[in-house]
Design a protein around this motif. Sequence first.
Motif, mmCIF file in Angstrom:
data_model
loop_
_atom_site.group_PDB
_atom_site.id
_atom_site.type_symbol
_atom_site.label_atom_id
_atom_site.label_comp_id
_atom_site.label_asym_id
_atom_site.label_seq_id
_atom_site.Cartn_x
_atom_site.Cartn_y
_atom_site.Cartn_z
ATOM 1 N N SER A 164 -3.037 -4.937 -3.192
ATOM 2 C CA SER A 164 -2.048 -5.107 -1.990
ATOM 3 C C SER A 164 -2.690 -5.458 -0.756
ATOM 4 N N GLU A 212 -4.739 7.530 -0.261
ATOM 5 C CA GLU A 212 -5.410 9.234 -0.186
ATOM 6 C C GLU A 212 -6.505 9.198 -1.361
ATOM 7 N N MET A 267 0.755 -1.152 -0.130
ATOM 8 C CA MET A 267 -0.115 -0.040 0.001
ATOM 9 C C MET A 267 0.726 1.125 -0.059
ATOM 10 N N ASN A 268 0.845 2.156 -1.016
ATOM 11 C CA ASN A 268 1.108 3.568 -0.605
ATOM 12 C C ASN A 268 0.464 4.647 -0.511
ATOM 13 N N GLU A 269 1.092 5.501 0.038
ATOM 14 C CA GLU A 269 0.248 6.728 0.675
ATOM 15 C C GLU A 269 -0.866 7.294 -0.425
ATOM 16 N N ARG A 270 -0.226 7.323 -1.605
ATOM 17 C CA ARG A 270 -0.976 8.060 -2.653
ATOM 18 C C ARG A 270 -2.214 7.456 -3.012
ATOM 19 N N ASP A 271 -2.107 6.057 -3.036
ATOM 20 C CA ASP A 271 -3.315 4.991 -3.335
ATOM 21 C C ASP A 271 -4.362 5.107 -2.286
ATOM 22 N N ARG A 297 -4.921 -1.531 -7.647
ATOM 23 C CA ARG A 297 -3.638 -1.587 -6.899
ATOM 24 C C ARG A 297 -3.824 -1.747 -5.529
ATOM 25 N N LEU A 298 -4.735 -0.576 -4.771
ATOM 26 C CA LEU A 298 -4.810 -0.688 -3.290
ATOM 27 C C LEU A 298 -5.554 -2.189 -3.257
ATOM 28 N N SER A 332 -5.520 2.895 -9.865
ATOM 29 C CA SER A 332 -5.036 3.134 -8.321
ATOM 30 C C SER A 332 -5.537 2.136 -7.285
#
Length: 114
Positions: free
Chosen positions: A42, A7, A1-5, A38-39, A35
Motif C-alpha cells: 500500500s 500497529e 493502509m489500515n490501522e491494524r497493519d 500488505r503495508l 500484514s
Amino acid sequence: MNERDLEYFAVVAEHGHLGRAAERLGLSQPALSTSLRRLEKSGQAKLVKRTPKGVVLTVIGSALLLHLRPLRLARENVAREMADLSKGRAGDLRLAVQPGSPETLMATAGAALQ
C-alpha cells in the motif's frame, strides 16, 4: 493502509524480529509477514530489511515509525479520556442551589468534590 497493519509494523520495529513481534501480538509469523507485505504494497516501499538476526528498518520504515509514534500516543490519550469520562473521573459537573442556601454549603461541597 489500515490501522491494524500500522500497529503491527510498529511492534515489529520495536522488537526488531518477526518471531518475537508475532508472539507479542498473538499472531503466527506468516500472518504478521502478510500484514507487513500488505503495508509495504500500500505504501509502495520496503519498510524492513530481513537479516539473519531479525529485521532492520529501511529509511522509509524509520520515517513511517516517526509518524506512528504521535498517532499511537494520541490513540492512547483518547482511550484514557473515554475511560475517565465513562467512570466519572473527568467531565462536567453542574450544581444548583436555591436562593437563600448557606454559602458555606457550596464551599463545603466544592471542597469535598476536589
